[in-house]
Design a protein around this motif. Structure first.
Motif, short mmCIF file in Angstrom:
data_model
loop_
_atom_site.label_atom_id
_atom_site.label_comp_id
_atom_site.label_asym_id
_atom_site.label_seq_id
_atom_site.Cartn_x
_atom_site.Cartn_y
_atom_site.Cartn_z
N GLN A 1 13.06 9.13 7.34
CA GLN A 1 12.14 9.14 6.21
C GLN A 1 12.27 10.42 5.38
OE1 GLN A 1 8.06 7.60 7.13
NE2 GLN A 1 8.81 7.63 9.25
N GLU A 2 12.83 11.46 5.96
CA GLU A 2 12.99 12.72 5.24
C GLU A 2 14.22 12.73 4.34
OE1 GLU A 2 10.76 15.06 5.31
OE2 GLU A 2 9.50 14.10 6.81
N ASP A 3 15.08 11.74 4.50
CA ASP A 3 16.30 11.66 3.71
C ASP A 3 16.07 10.69 2.55
OD1 ASP A 3 18.77 11.36 2.59
OD2 ASP A 3 19.74 10.54 4.38
N PRO A 4 15.97 11.18 1.31
CA PRO A 4 15.68 10.31 0.17
C PRO A 4 16.77 9.27 -0.07
CG PRO A 4 16.32 12.49 -0.59
CD PRO A 4 16.12 12.59 0.90
N ASP A 5 17.97 9.53 0.44
CA ASP A 5 19.08 8.60 0.23
C ASP A 5 19.26 7.62 1.38
OD1 ASP A 5 19.77 9.78 -2.24
OD2 ASP A 5 20.90 11.35 -1.20
N SER A 6 18.40 7.69 2.39
CA SER A 6 18.53 6.78 3.53
C SER A 6 18.28 5.36 3.08
CB SER A 6 17.56 7.17 4.64
OG SER A 6 16.21 6.93 4.26
N GLU A 7 18.89 4.41 3.77
CA GLU A 7 18.69 2.99 3.45
C GLU A 7 17.22 2.61 3.57
OE1 GLU A 7 20.30 -1.47 4.74
OE2 GLU A 7 20.96 0.31 5.84
N LEU A 8 16.54 3.22 4.54
CA LEU A 8 15.11 2.96 4.72
C LEU A 8 14.32 3.31 3.47
CD1 LEU A 8 12.89 3.69 7.77
CD2 LEU A 8 12.32 4.79 5.60
N ASN A 9 14.51 4.51 2.94
CA ASN A 9 13.78 4.93 1.75
C ASN A 9 14.19 4.14 0.52
OD1 ASN A 9 11.95 6.93 2.62
ND2 ASN A 9 13.60 8.42 2.82
N GLN A 10 15.46 3.81 0.41
CA GLN A 10 15.92 3.02 -0.72
C GLN A 10 15.27 1.64 -0.71
OE1 GLN A 10 17.94 4.11 -3.24
NE2 GLN A 10 17.83 6.12 -2.27
N HIS A 11 15.14 1.07 0.48
CA HIS A 11 14.53 -0.26 0.58
C HIS A 11 13.04 -0.21 0.28
CE1 HIS A 11 15.47 -4.39 1.71
NE2 HIS A 11 14.28 -4.47 2.28
N LEU A 12 12.38 0.85 0.71
CA LEU A 12 10.96 1.00 0.41
C LEU A 12 10.73 1.17 -1.09
CD1 LEU A 12 9.62 3.31 3.28
CD2 LEU A 12 9.01 0.92 2.85
N GLU A 13 11.62 1.85 -1.76
CA GLU A 13 11.49 2.06 -3.20
C GLU A 13 11.68 0.76 -3.97
OE1 GLU A 13 14.06 5.11 -4.57
OE2 GLU A 13 13.08 6.71 -3.42
N GLN A 14 12.54 -0.10 -3.46
CA GLN A 14 12.89 -1.33 -4.17
C GLN A 14 11.95 -2.50 -3.84
OE1 GLN A 14 16.97 -1.97 -3.06
NE2 GLN A 14 17.64 0.00 -3.92
N ASN A 15 11.13 -2.36 -2.81
CA ASN A 15 10.28 -3.46 -2.38
C ASN A 15 8.86 -2.96 -2.15
OD1 ASN A 15 12.32 -5.84 -1.65
ND2 ASN A 15 13.22 -3.91 -0.97
N GLU A 16 7.91 -3.80 -2.48
CA GLU A 16 6.51 -3.41 -2.36
C GLU A 16 6.05 -3.45 -0.91
OE1 GLU A 16 2.09 -4.60 -4.14
OE2 GLU A 16 3.90 -5.65 -4.82
N GLU A 17 5.54 -2.33 -0.46
CA GLU A 17 5.03 -2.24 0.92
C GLU A 17 3.64 -2.87 0.99
OE1 GLU A 17 3.50 1.26 3.95
OE2 GLU A 17 4.80 1.77 2.25
N HIS A 18 3.34 -3.54 2.08
CA HIS A 18 2.00 -4.08 2.25
C HIS A 18 1.52 -3.81 3.67
CE1 HIS A 18 3.65 -7.56 4.44
NE2 HIS A 18 4.51 -7.70 3.46
N ASP A 19 0.29 -4.19 3.94
CA ASP A 19 -0.36 -3.78 5.18
C ASP A 19 -0.37 -4.88 6.24
OD1 ASP A 19 -2.07 -5.48 3.94
OD2 ASP A 19 -3.85 -4.22 4.13
N ALA A 20 0.71 -5.64 6.33
CA ALA A 20 0.78 -6.70 7.33
C ALA A 20 0.58 -6.12 8.73
CB ALA A 20 2.13 -7.42 7.26
N GLY A 21 -0.49 -6.49 9.35
CA GLY A 21 -0.74 -6.06 10.72
C GLY A 21 -1.27 -4.65 10.87
N VAL A 22 -1.47 -3.91 9.76
CA VAL A 22 -1.94 -2.53 9.87
C VAL A 22 -3.46 -2.52 10.06
CG1 VAL A 22 -2.15 -0.31 8.71
CG2 VAL A 22 -0.06 -1.66 8.45
N LEU A 23 -3.91 -1.82 11.06
CA LEU A 23 -5.34 -1.77 11.39
C LEU A 23 -5.82 -0.32 11.33
CD1 LEU A 23 -5.28 -4.20 14.46
CD2 LEU A 23 -5.98 -4.74 12.12
N GLY A 24 -6.74 -0.03 10.44
CA GLY A 24 -7.28 1.32 10.35
C GLY A 24 -6.31 2.29 9.71
N ASP A 25 -6.68 3.56 9.74
CA ASP A 25 -5.88 4.62 9.13
C ASP A 25 -5.05 5.33 10.18
OD1 ASP A 25 -4.85 6.33 7.26
OD2 ASP A 25 -6.59 7.68 7.27
#
Length: 227
Positions: free
Chosen positions: A189-213
């Motif tokens: 997550q600390e690498d702005p060029d990682s595939e993970l970060n690139q995918h998060l930037e290109q797709n809307e994140e949602h709270d599927a299954g997220v409970l609380g903060d």
């Protein structure tokens, strides 16, 4: 230092369960226990029924109720510097507080000897033929590099992001590698060029299954396609 996380793209997911089986095989998880699992939710009325398939696992939360409620916090359950929430069984007081406190129901507790099915004469023969140091044929020596190779009785456990593969072997978690649809993306997550970060930037994140903060480090994007 890297901070690891995972993106699960539900639009890519085929609901095949390969992630579940890969996790069990890699981590020597005993019968009745699933570190990687899934939820299926239905809506509508027959014959117009739709369903959604949501893979689940420990979310390696930054504010994890399991860690915060552990009486041996920092020694048994702890936050690692790389974003993984991990367990040291040797420091566990076996109180089950973590199991009770996890809002995602992703902590399990072994109250029986693991893989009892194989602890017989035939199991010994298979282990000997495989050259395994343990009676259990499913024993993975790589798993034993950072955790228990064979589970002890009366210990909690959960997904570790396959820390032995990531930190020792330089590989991806088994569930990520096994996914035929590339629905799971693991990275820094600390690498702005990682595939993970690139995918998060290109797709809307949602709270599927997220409970609380709890600030999870597993992120869901897109919607499961059931047609």
């Amino acid at each position: 230092m890297a901070k690891y996380g995972m993106v699960i793209d539900l639009a890519r997911c085929a609901g095949c369960g390969a992630c579940v089986m890969a996790c069990k095989a890699e981590n020597n998880v005993p019968k009745g226990v699933k570190w990687a699992n899934y939820k299926v939710e239905y809506s509508g009325e027959f014959p117009n029924v739709e369903f959604s398939y949501i893979p689940t696992q420990c979310n390696h939360c930054d504010d994890a109720p399991c860690v915060e409620g552990c009486p041996a916090k920092g020694e048994a359950l702890y936050y690692s510097d790389n974003g993984m929430t991990l367990l040291n069984p040797e420091e566990c007081v076996q109180c089950k507080a973590c199991v009770d406190n996890c809002p995602y129901d992703q902590m399990s507790f072994n109250d029986e000897e693991a893989h009892e099915f194989w602890r017989d004469e035939k199991g010994e023969e298979v282990a000997e033929a495989a050259g395994s140091p343990e009676v259990v044929p499913y024993y993975n020596p790589n798993r034993a590099l950072t955790y228990q190779g064979v589970r002890g009785v009366d210990y909690p456990e959960k997904c570790t992001f396959c820390d032995h593969r990531v930190l020792v072997g330089g590989k991806e978690p088994a569930c990520v590698e096994a996914c035929p649809c590339k629905a799971r993306i693991f990275g820094d997550q600390e690498d702005p060029d990682s595939e993970l970060n690139q995918h998060l930037e290109q797709n809307e994140e949602h709270d599927a299954g997220v409970l609380g903060d709890t600030e999870p480090n597993v992120f869901y994007v897109n919607e499961y396609q059931n047609k």
